[in-house]
Design a protein around this motif. Sequence first.
Motif, PDB file in Angstrom:
ATOM      1  N   ARG A  42       2.766 -24.220  36.829  1.00 17.44           N
ATOM      2  CA  ARG A  42       3.689 -24.888  35.902  1.00 17.44           C
ATOM      3  C   ARG A  42       3.024 -26.116  35.271  1.00 17.44           C
ATOM      4  NH1 ARG A  42       8.104 -25.044  39.286  1.00 17.44           N
ATOM      5  NH2 ARG A  42       7.806 -27.264  39.693  1.00 17.44           N
ATOM      6  N   ARG A  43       2.320 -26.875  36.081  1.00 13.58           N
ATOM      7  CA  ARG A  43       1.624 -28.053  35.546  1.00 13.58           C
ATOM      8  C   ARG A  43       0.564 -27.649  34.529  1.00 13.58           C
ATOM      9  NH1 ARG A  43       5.170 -30.351  38.018  1.00 13.58           N
ATOM     10  NH2 ARG A  43       4.891 -31.812  39.741  1.00 13.58           N
ATOM     11  N   LEU A  44      -0.187 -26.615  34.875  1.00 13.06           N
ATOM     12  CA  LEU A  44      -1.219 -26.155  33.931  1.00 13.06           C
ATOM     13  C   LEU A  44      -0.570 -25.740  32.614  1.00 13.06           C
ATOM     14  CD1 LEU A  44      -3.673 -24.016  36.121  1.00 13.06           C
ATOM     15  CD2 LEU A  44      -4.154 -26.226  35.040  1.00 13.06           C
ATOM     16  N   ARG A  45       0.535 -24.991  32.716  1.00 13.92           N
ATOM     17  CA  ARG A  45       1.223 -24.531  31.509  1.00 13.92           C
ATOM     18  C   ARG A  45       1.696 -25.720  30.683  1.00 13.92           C
ATOM     19  NH1 ARG A  45       5.677 -21.728  33.444  1.00 13.92           N
ATOM     20  NH2 ARG A  45       4.291 -20.736  34.950  1.00 13.92           N
ATOM     21  N   ALA A  46       2.258 -26.713  31.370  1.00 11.81           N
ATOM     22  CA  ALA A  46       2.740 -27.902  30.655  1.00 11.81           C
ATOM     23  C   ALA A  46       1.594 -28.625  29.942  1.00 11.81           C
ATOM     24  CB  ALA A  46       3.433 -28.849  31.633  1.00 11.81           C
ATOM     25  N   ALA A  47       0.393 -28.493  30.502  1.00 11.96           N
ATOM     26  CA  ALA A  47      -0.773 -29.132  29.870  1.00 11.96           C
ATOM     27  C   ALA A  47      -1.405 -28.224  28.813  1.00 11.96           C
ATOM     28  CB  ALA A  47      -1.807 -29.488  30.943  1.00 11.96           C
ATOM     29  N   GLY A  48      -0.839 -27.015  28.657  1.00 12.21           N
ATOM     30  CA  GLY A  48      -1.330 -26.097  27.626  1.00 12.21           C
ATOM     31  C   GLY A  48      -2.369 -25.103  28.119  1.00 12.21           C
ATOM     32  N   PHE A  49      -2.410 -24.846  29.430  1.00  8.02           N
ATOM     33  CA  PHE A  49      -3.428 -23.941  29.978  1.00  8.02           C
ATOM     34  C   PHE A  49      -2.809 -22.843  30.828  1.00  8.02           C
ATOM     35  CE2 PHE A  49      -5.591 -28.036  29.397  1.00  8.02           C
ATOM     36  CZ  PHE A  49      -6.671 -27.637  28.622  1.00  8.02           C
ATOM     37  N   ARG A  50      -3.568 -21.768  30.992  1.00 11.39           N
ATOM     38  CA  ARG A  50      -3.243 -20.731  31.962  1.00 11.39           C
ATOM     39  C   ARG A  50      -4.255 -20.827  33.100  1.00 11.39           C
ATOM     40  NH1 ARG A  50      -4.868 -16.138  28.298  1.00 11.39           N
ATOM     41  NH2 ARG A  50      -6.412 -17.771  28.046  1.00 11.39           N
ATOM     42  N   VAL A  51      -3.938 -20.188  34.213  1.00 12.92           N
ATOM     43  CA  VAL A  51      -4.870 -20.211  35.349  1.00 12.92           C
ATOM     44  C   VAL A  51      -6.237 -19.688  34.905  1.00 12.92           C
ATOM     45  CG1 VAL A  51      -5.355 -19.257  37.643  1.00 12.92           C
ATOM     46  CG2 VAL A  51      -3.044 -20.037  37.079  1.00 12.92           C
ATOM     47  N   LYS A  52      -6.211 -18.659  34.040  1.00 11.20           N
ATOM     48  CA  LYS A  52      -7.471 -18.062  33.582  1.00 11.20           C
ATOM     49  C   LYS A  52      -8.365 -19.042  32.811  1.00 11.20           C
ATOM     50  CE  LYS A  52      -6.687 -13.171  33.799  1.00 11.20           C
ATOM     51  NZ  LYS A  52      -6.801 -13.318  35.254  1.00 11.20           N
ATOM     52  N   ASP A  53      -7.787 -20.135  32.332  1.00 13.13           N
ATOM     53  CA  ASP A  53      -8.595 -21.124  31.601  1.00 13.13           C
ATOM     54  C   ASP A  53      -9.413 -22.016  32.530  1.00 13.13           C
ATOM     55  OD1 ASP A  53      -7.599 -20.296  29.094  1.00 13.13           O
ATOM     56  OD2 ASP A  53      -5.764 -21.485  29.416  1.00 13.13           O
ATOM     57  N   VAL A  54      -9.139 -21.931  33.825  1.00 12.15           N
ATOM     58  CA  VAL A  54      -9.882 -22.771  34.775  1.00 12.15           C
ATOM     59  C   VAL A  54     -11.232 -22.102  35.050  1.00 12.15           C
ATOM     60  CG1 VAL A  54      -9.905 -23.801  37.085  1.00 12.15           C
ATOM     61  CG2 VAL A  54      -7.730 -23.572  35.843  1.00 12.15           C
ATOM     62  N   HIS A  55     -12.308 -22.735  34.620  1.00  9.45           N
ATOM     63  CA  HIS A  55     -13.630 -22.123  34.849  1.00  9.45           C
ATOM     64  C   HIS A  55     -14.302 -22.676  36.101  1.00  9.45           C
ATOM     65  CE1 HIS A  55     -15.368 -25.801  33.149  1.00  9.45           C
ATOM     66  NE2 HIS A  55     -14.660 -25.626  32.049  1.00  9.45           N
ATOM     67  N   THR A  56     -13.813 -23.834  36.592  1.00 13.50           N
ATOM     68  CA  THR A  56     -14.453 -24.452  37.754  1.00 13.50           C
ATOM     69  C   THR A  56     -13.402 -25.154  38.609  1.00 13.50           C
ATOM     70  OG1 THR A  56     -16.376 -24.925  36.339  1.00 13.50           O
ATOM     71  CG2 THR A  56     -16.293 -26.062  38.458  1.00 13.50           C
ATOM     72  N   VAL A  57     -13.521 -25.011  39.901  1.00 17.39           N
ATOM     73  CA  VAL A  57     -12.687 -25.778  40.834  1.00 17.39           C
ATOM     74  C   VAL A  57     -13.634 -26.650  41.646  1.00 17.39           C
ATOM     75  CG1 VAL A  57     -10.965 -25.688  42.673  1.00 17.39           C
ATOM     76  CG2 VAL A  57     -11.200 -23.771  41.097  1.00 17.39           C
ATOM     77  N   ILE A  58     -13.312 -27.925  41.747  1.00 24.41           N
ATOM     78  CA  ILE A  58     -14.113 -28.814  42.583  1.00 24.41           C
ATOM     79  C   ILE A  58     -13.227 -29.314  43.713  1.00 24.41           C
ATOM     80  CG2 ILE A  58     -15.378 -31.004  42.668  1.00 24.41           C
ATOM     81  CD1 ILE A  58     -15.473 -30.135  39.398  1.00 24.41           C
ATOM     82  N   VAL A  59     -13.731 -29.224  44.936  1.00 28.89           N
ATOM     83  CA  VAL A  59     -12.971 -29.668  46.099  1.00 28.89           C
ATOM     84  C   VAL A  59     -13.720 -30.855  46.701  1.00 28.89           C
ATOM     85  CG1 VAL A  59     -12.103 -29.011  48.372  1.00 28.89           C
ATOM     86  CG2 VAL A  59     -12.064 -27.351  46.508  1.00 28.89           C
ATOM     87  N   THR A  60     -13.041 -32.006  46.789  1.00 28.67           N
ATOM     88  CA  THR A  60     -13.754 -33.209  47.241  1.00 28.67           C
ATOM     89  C   THR A  60     -14.080 -33.175  48.732  1.00 28.67           C
ATOM     90  OG1 THR A  60     -11.654 -34.385  47.563  1.00 28.67           O
ATOM     91  CG2 THR A  60     -12.792 -34.717  45.452  1.00 28.67           C
ATOM     92  N   HIS A  61     -13.230 -32.498  49.550  1.00 24.37           N
ATOM     93  CA  HIS A  61     -13.549 -32.434  50.979  1.00 24.37           C
ATOM     94  C   HIS A  61     -12.644 -31.423  51.674  1.00 24.37           C
ATOM     95  CE1 HIS A  61     -10.279 -35.372  50.773  1.00 24.37           C
ATOM     96  NE2 HIS A  61     -10.085 -35.250  52.079  1.00 24.37           N
TER      97      HIS A  61
END
Length: 402
Positions: free
Chosen positions: A89-108
């Motif tokens: 829902r947050r991604l959609r509100a920002a104008g994106f779909r899950v498929k638009d995420v090309h990278t995930v960074i996990v800090t720890h």
Amino acid sequence: MTAPHGHGDHLHAPPSDPTASRRPRPPKQEQEQASEEIVEVAPNVIRMQLPIWMPGLGHVNMYGLLDDRGLAVVDPGLPGPNSWRTLTRRLRAAGFRVKDVHTVIVTHSHPDHFGSAGRIRREADAALITHRAFTTWSLDRKGHTLSETEAERIEQEAIEEAQSYRGPSFEELPTLRAEDDDFTTEHQRQSVPWGGTVPWGGSRHPDPPFKQRVRMRAIRLMFSPPDPTRRVRHGSPLMLAGREWQAVHTPGHTLDHLCLWDAEHGVLLSGDHVLPTITPHVAGSASGDSLRAYLKTLDLVADLPEVRLGLPAHGHPFADVPGRVAAIKEHHAERMDHLHAAAVVIGPASVERLSHEVFPERHWGVMAESETFAHIEHLRRDGLAERWDEGGVMIYRCAPIP
Ligand SMILES: [Zn+2]
Ligand SMILES: [Zn+2]
């Protein structure tokens, strides 16, 4: 004009006000409920808040780093269908779909940071970046094959468990693991925070820090970190939000903690290394002085040239990174003095016993012991404590400072 509860009036309050300690304190900013608001906090960097049910925290910040390929997200919240729905829902509100995420960074390797990373990786075919020491606990991954309905039920149980939990902040969950360079299965097994022995000996902690037990299946669902596609080193360059960032390895809170530094704009994505008002937990490690590592890497981020903005994993963006670092260092100096003084008085003692001297009873347990272990090992390596083994339990003794 009288303002009995106004600011400044506390100087005149009767010292024995019996209700004072029972009045609810306003939440710290890290404890605020997740807001739906999406704010650009730095050029091409948006802050999206996801709800988390970890005690002591209200939300985790999932940052979106936007570029012409879509976006990278940092710390995509807890696992589970509920969290996932909010994330999409947050991604959609920002104008994106899950498929638009090309990278995930996990800090720890804490679940409020890696939780949905594996699912984004699968659904968007995204790269998943962590520090090279990222802990992938070797629990089996059966949790991931649960049906949506079953996952939903387990998540709900976990949420209820968490709501009834009254101990210390879950953010203080230690990650017990061996040195950076060692990724053997055995070490990873030892890094599972419950059910194993602890490096300071003696006590076993068969249960996760909930008031009641959460079943092993729930733990599998919630606490199975994903496998990264890329493990970076300190100083590795990363192209994010259309510019170059640097990976900054910041062990202390966990050994695998990673910050990201944007030298062009003076922006530090600080994860749980530096939080605006909460002092992050420092996990003790058998193989090194994790407090020294933490203090050193606090200096490292405070000394970044023209660091102008800290973007923490919990709480609001903050400007004064060096000021916040100084306050956290001060806290540890005080805690260490307190521990040293207590150890001198009680004489030879185990970490468990020492932790009971310096933490209130409601905090007792593996987290308090882990931080006490980090502090007493730091004192020992400074020559202020000695240590020996008694039947597998580490015993420490501190002498008065002459
Ligand atoms: Zn954490
Ligand atoms: Zn966290």
